[in-house]
Design an enzyme around this catalytic site. Structure first.
Site, PDB file in Angstrom:
ATOM      1  N   SER A 142       0.879  -1.171   0.000  1.00 40.62           N
ATOM      2  CA  SER A 142       0.000   0.000   0.000  1.00 40.62           C
ATOM      3  C   SER A 142       0.914   1.217   0.000  1.00 40.62           C
ATOM      4  O   SER A 142       2.112   1.098   0.309  1.00 40.62           O
ATOM      5  CB  SER A 142      -0.857  -0.022   1.271  1.00 40.62           C
ATOM      6  OG  SER A 142      -1.397   1.241   1.549  1.00 40.62           O
ATOM      7  N   TYR A 155      -1.953  -1.531  10.485  1.00 42.32           N
ATOM      8  CA  TYR A 155      -1.967  -1.677   9.017  1.00 42.32           C
ATOM      9  C   TYR A 155      -0.670  -1.119   8.430  1.00 42.32           C
ATOM     10  O   TYR A 155      -0.009  -1.762   7.610  1.00 42.32           O
ATOM     11  CB  TYR A 155      -3.179  -0.916   8.458  1.00 42.32           C
ATOM     12  CG  TYR A 155      -3.416  -1.071   6.965  1.00 42.32           C
ATOM     13  CD1 TYR A 155      -4.132  -2.160   6.470  1.00 42.32           C
ATOM     14  CD2 TYR A 155      -2.967  -0.120   6.058  1.00 42.32           C
ATOM     15  CE1 TYR A 155      -4.380  -2.296   5.105  1.00 42.32           C
ATOM     16  CE2 TYR A 155      -3.204  -0.237   4.699  1.00 42.32           C
ATOM     17  CZ  TYR A 155      -3.923  -1.329   4.228  1.00 42.32           C
ATOM     18  OH  TYR A 155      -4.159  -1.460   2.876  1.00 42.32           O
TER      19      TYR A 155
END
Ligand code: NAD
Length: 260
Positions: A142, A155
């Site tokens: 990401s 995350y």
């Protein structure tokens, strides 16, 4: 066809980014293994791909469960004869400030993103080495593999961790022509993102529209979401790349949100 007869295991591919990659890989001639939590959802996606003329099977796989991962990969090998590509893509999001985050939620996030990446890598790498034809391992990172954002500590930590894992796998895999790379998308409208828009609005006390414009897309060059098609195109490029020249890298696909 850029991936003719390549066997690709894609985790978390009954939905969102993984599903699009599976569909596009099948159009490029790959035999795709839809690995997801619920067997029915995995099989449904595989059936859709077959109905469109592709080759696919669905397997039940919780990527945090060692036995399920090993069985899913064994089933894939039994069905298609080996493994050429792994897309470690399964993932979730949990929105919380650090001070409110439970240890259980921290561990859950690291387990799905990091334990899952390790277990699927180990199982697929063993098959790639045995097959002797090399392979391509792609982690779904990401922009949060490079940047931090409030409310996303586990995350961001996990996505940074995938870059480290890819570098080691690139070095260990080189002698067997196994490459490892990370795709780092910006925000993509999938169920994972649609769920967090109201959650972030509540935490930040702003409207959902402001979450999109002032949080998610604020630093892009054009205020646009990245699309599942953008990510799938990158996944085809990485898997089809023919030599060890492109390994140990992360490619950011984010409308310029993060520039390395
Ligand atoms: P999604 O919710 O549409 O799909 C995620 C899939 O993963 C689902 O099918 C779910 O069942 C599966 N999954 C969840 N836990 C699992 C487990 N333990 N074992 C096996 N499968 C499991 O989400 P998405 O947006 O398509 O996300 C896919 C990946 O892309 C994730 O790793 C996510 O972090 C990453 N990503 C998403 C975005 C985005 O903006 N959507 C941006 C960057 C990276």
């Amino acid at each position: 066809m850029q991936l003719k007869d390549k066997v690709a295991v894609i985790t978390g591919s009954a939905s969102g980014i993984g599903k699009e990659i599976a569909q596009e890989y099948a159009k490029e001639g790959a035999k795709v293994v839809i690995a997801d939590l619920v067997l029915e959802a995995a099989v449904k996606t595989a059936e859709e791909i077959k109905a469109a003329g592709g080759q696919a099977i669905g397997v039940a796989m919780n990527v945090t469960d060692e036995a399920q991962v090993d069985k899913g990969i064994a089933d894939a090998v039994a069905a298609f004869g080996g493994i050429d590509i792994l897309i470690s893509n399964a993932g979730i999001q949990i929105i919380s400030p650090v001070v409110d985050l439970s240890l259980d939620n921290w561990k859950k996030m690291l387990a799905i993103h990091l334990d899952g990446a390790f277990l699927t890598t180990r199982a697929c790498m063993r098959e790639m080495v045995k097959g002797g034809k090399g392979g391509s391992i792609i982690y779904m990172g990401s922009v949060h593999s490079h940047e931090g954002s409030p409310l996303k500590a586990p995350y961001v930590a996990a996505k940074h961790g995938l870059v480290g894992l890819a570098k080691v796998v690139a070095k260990e895999g080189a002698k067997d022509k196994i490459r490892a790379n990370v795709i780092c998308p910006g925000f993509v409208r999938t169920p994972l993102v649609d769920k967090q828009i109201p959650e972030q609005a509540k935490e930040l006390n702003i409207s959902e529209e402001d979450v999109i414009r002032k949080v998610m897309l604020k630093d892009t060059v054009d205020g646009e979401f990245t699309t599942v098609a953008d990510v799938a195109r990158t996944a085809i490029f990485l898997a089809a790349f023919p030599t060890n020249a492109l390994t140990g890298q992360s490619i950011v696909v984010s409308h310029g949100w993060f520039m390395q």
